[in-house]
Design an enzyme around this catalytic site. Sequence first.
Site, PDB file in Angstrom:
ATOM      1  N   CYS A   1     -14.007 -14.043 -47.744  1.00  0.00           N
ATOM      2  CA  CYS A   1     -15.259 -13.285 -47.717  1.00  0.00           C
ATOM      3  C   CYS A   1     -15.203 -12.139 -48.723  1.00  0.00           C
ATOM      4  O   CYS A   1     -16.196 -11.831 -49.370  1.00  0.00           O
ATOM      5  CB  CYS A   1     -15.505 -12.663 -46.335  1.00  0.00           C
ATOM      6  N   ASP A   2     -14.054 -11.468 -48.791  1.00  0.00           N
ATOM      7  CA  ASP A   2     -14.006 -10.178 -49.487  1.00  0.00           C
ATOM      8  C   ASP A   2     -13.119 -10.151 -50.723  1.00  0.00           C
ATOM      9  O   ASP A   2     -13.130  -9.165 -51.463  1.00  0.00           O
ATOM     10  CB  ASP A   2     -13.509  -9.095 -48.501  1.00  0.00           C
TER      11      ASP A   2
ATOM     12  N   CYS B   1     -10.576 -11.264 -43.863  1.00  0.00           N
ATOM     13  CA  CYS B   1     -11.082 -12.513 -44.436  1.00  0.00           C
ATOM     14  C   CYS B   1     -11.058 -12.473 -45.957  1.00  0.00           C
ATOM     15  O   CYS B   1     -11.959 -11.920 -46.588  1.00  0.00           O
ATOM     16  CB  CYS B   1     -12.503 -12.768 -43.942  1.00  0.00           C
TER      17      CYS B   1
END
Length: 312
Positions: free
Chosen positions: A140-141, A137
């Site tokens: 997200c990261d 992701c």
Amino acid sequence: METENVIIIGSGPAGYTAAIYAARAEMKPLLFEGQSLGGQPGGQLMLTTEVENFPGFPEGMMGPEMMQQFKKQAERFGTRIIPEDVTEVDFAVQPFKVKAGDKEFHAKSIIVCTGAQAMWLGIPGEGDYQGHGVSACATCDGFFFRDKEIVVIGGGDSAMEEANFLTKFAKKVTVMHRREGLRASKIMQERAMKNPKIEFLWNTEVREVLGDGQKMTGLKIYNNQTNDVSEFPAEGLFIAIGHKPNTNIFNGWLELDAKGYIVVKSDSTQTSVEGVFAGGDVIDHKYRQAITAAGTGCMAALDAERWLADQE
Ligand code: NAP
């Protein structure tokens, strides 16, 4: 125990759209919000950045914000929402049974909108360095990879989208693909090809994620044309190789296809069990868009409404 008219399982575009339609049809839907994506309901759109192709939002909208809006609209018409994962179902006889937490719920009809989730490569080191370099992701990261050299695996739209997004942070992004030729749509391919921070490595398979015990430091890669095995230094690995449907709890209750997607009758959302309907990515490995998921979520609510009316 009260028997609900309809229980909706899942809280992505399909689930919330089914809820909006069912609630407006006075079916008083009860919806279970999946908690698997880090306790965040909203499905895969919670893991995306800008959604540019959902009609009605000419400037685009962030995925998580869009899901908040869907949820608000479902609640506005009286959808009751339970923030729990459904862990078990029983579709043998009416009323259908659904277990969540330590409670059991009964319903005359069910709408399954449990979506799909990212697939992993299943290679050594991948699990060890998840959260320490390995991710599925980018939104997200990606932030954690400022000025780093990272690798994206895959040749589809997801891989192109992740690669483009990651160039906001990374020094360089290398897309490794197992053959020579992308599956992604033309526009996404062109965007990635034009991006000066993105390089492509073709005919390349990742065999192992290497690290120092704390964090990922590189990859062992294999060229399937030359049979060369080499090491590729990288601090991040983003895997974008497709998705699998979230159907474990329906195995044995509903007919699933070879890839595990729920089978529905053509031109309908009716599953193999009368009174159980399904919509969204859990029935769709082809289109998988927010708008198509919302569309089949709507169909499922209309199908459930008509089916309930026929029963009375
Ligand atoms: P996808 O189209 O199925 O592509 C998966 C890619 O991963 C393929 O290139 C595949 O290689 C590769 N792959 C699969 N298993 C692999 C493995 N074990 N090792 C290495 N590579 C592997 O999946 P997706 O990109 O997630 O897209 C799914 C759907 O969502 C598509 O319909 C897409 O259009 C849509 N989508 C749209 C957008 C957008 O419009 N903005 C964004 C994301 C996704 P091969 O090509 O060799 O099979």
